[in-house]
Design a protein around this motif. Structure first.
Motif, PDB file in Angstrom:
ATOM      1  N   VAL A  13       0.831  -1.204   0.000  1.00 54.71           N
ATOM      2  CA  VAL A  13       0.000   0.000   0.000  1.00 54.71           C
ATOM      3  C   VAL A  13       0.868   1.257   0.000  1.00 54.71           C
ATOM      4  N   GLY A  16       2.538   1.632  -3.336  1.00 57.71           N
ATOM      5  CA  GLY A  16       1.587   2.105  -4.336  1.00 57.71           C
ATOM      6  C   GLY A  16       1.317   3.587  -4.207  1.00 57.71           C
ATOM      7  N   CYS A  17       1.184   4.066  -2.987  1.00 57.30           N
ATOM      8  CA  CYS A  17       0.963   5.504  -2.772  1.00 57.30           C
ATOM      9  C   CYS A  17       2.169   6.325  -3.222  1.00 57.30           C
ATOM     10  N   CYS A  19       4.190   5.488  -5.586  1.00 55.35           N
ATOM     11  CA  CYS A  19       4.165   5.486  -7.055  1.00 55.35           C
ATOM     12  C   CYS A  19       3.129   6.447  -7.604  1.00 55.35           C
ATOM     13  N   VAL A  34       2.198   1.143 -12.173  1.00 53.59           N
ATOM     14  CA  VAL A  34       1.912   0.773 -10.777  1.00 53.59           C
ATOM     15  C   VAL A  34       0.904   1.744 -10.177  1.00 53.59           C
ATOM     16  N   ALA A  35       1.037   3.017 -10.495  1.00 55.04           N
ATOM     17  CA  ALA A  35       0.096   4.019  -9.980  1.00 55.04           C
ATOM     18  C   ALA A  35      -1.313   3.754 -10.512  1.00 55.04           C
ATOM     19  N   THR A  38      -2.695   0.825  -8.651  1.00 61.01           N
ATOM     20  CA  THR A  38      -3.022   1.206  -7.280  1.00 61.01           C
ATOM     21  C   THR A  38      -4.336   1.963  -7.232  1.00 61.01           C
ATOM     22  N   GLN A  39      -4.518   2.897  -8.156  1.00 65.61           N
ATOM     23  CA  GLN A  39      -5.753   3.664  -8.181  1.00 65.61           C
ATOM     24  C   GLN A  39      -6.944   2.785  -8.541  1.00 65.61           C
ATOM     25  N   GLY A  42      -7.816   0.782  -5.452  1.00 65.35           N
ATOM     26  CA  GLY A  42      -8.491   1.654  -4.492  1.00 65.35           C
ATOM     27  C   GLY A  42      -9.937   1.902  -4.878  1.00 65.35           C
TER      28      GLY A  42
END
Length: 66
Positions: A13, A16-17, A19, A34-35, A38-39, A42
């Motif tokens: 986590v 990811g944040c 990135c 990766v971003a 991650t989004q 989320g």
């Protein structure tokens, strides 16, 4: 064993944040990938939490606000 799993999830986590912030500043292609992942994850978590609620359960003055 559970502690190691939770620490692993926490590392993912936080990574990811990082990135997401780096990609917003124009990072390399893999960081943007990766971003994006991650989004998307989320957003899926947000939607799954919303799907489980009853209609009207987030109104002001409900018992859960106490």
């Amino acid at each position: 064993m559970l502690v190691f799993v939770l620490v692993g999830v926490l590392v993912l986590v936080v990574g990811g944040c990082v990135c997401v912030v780096w990609a917003a500043r124009g990072g390399p292609r893999w960081v943007r990938g990766v971003a994006l992942a991650t989004q998307a994850a989320g957003e899926l978590v947000r939607l799954s939490g919303r799907r489980g609620r009853r209609p009207g359960s987030d109104r002001l003055g409900s018992d859960s606000d106490a």
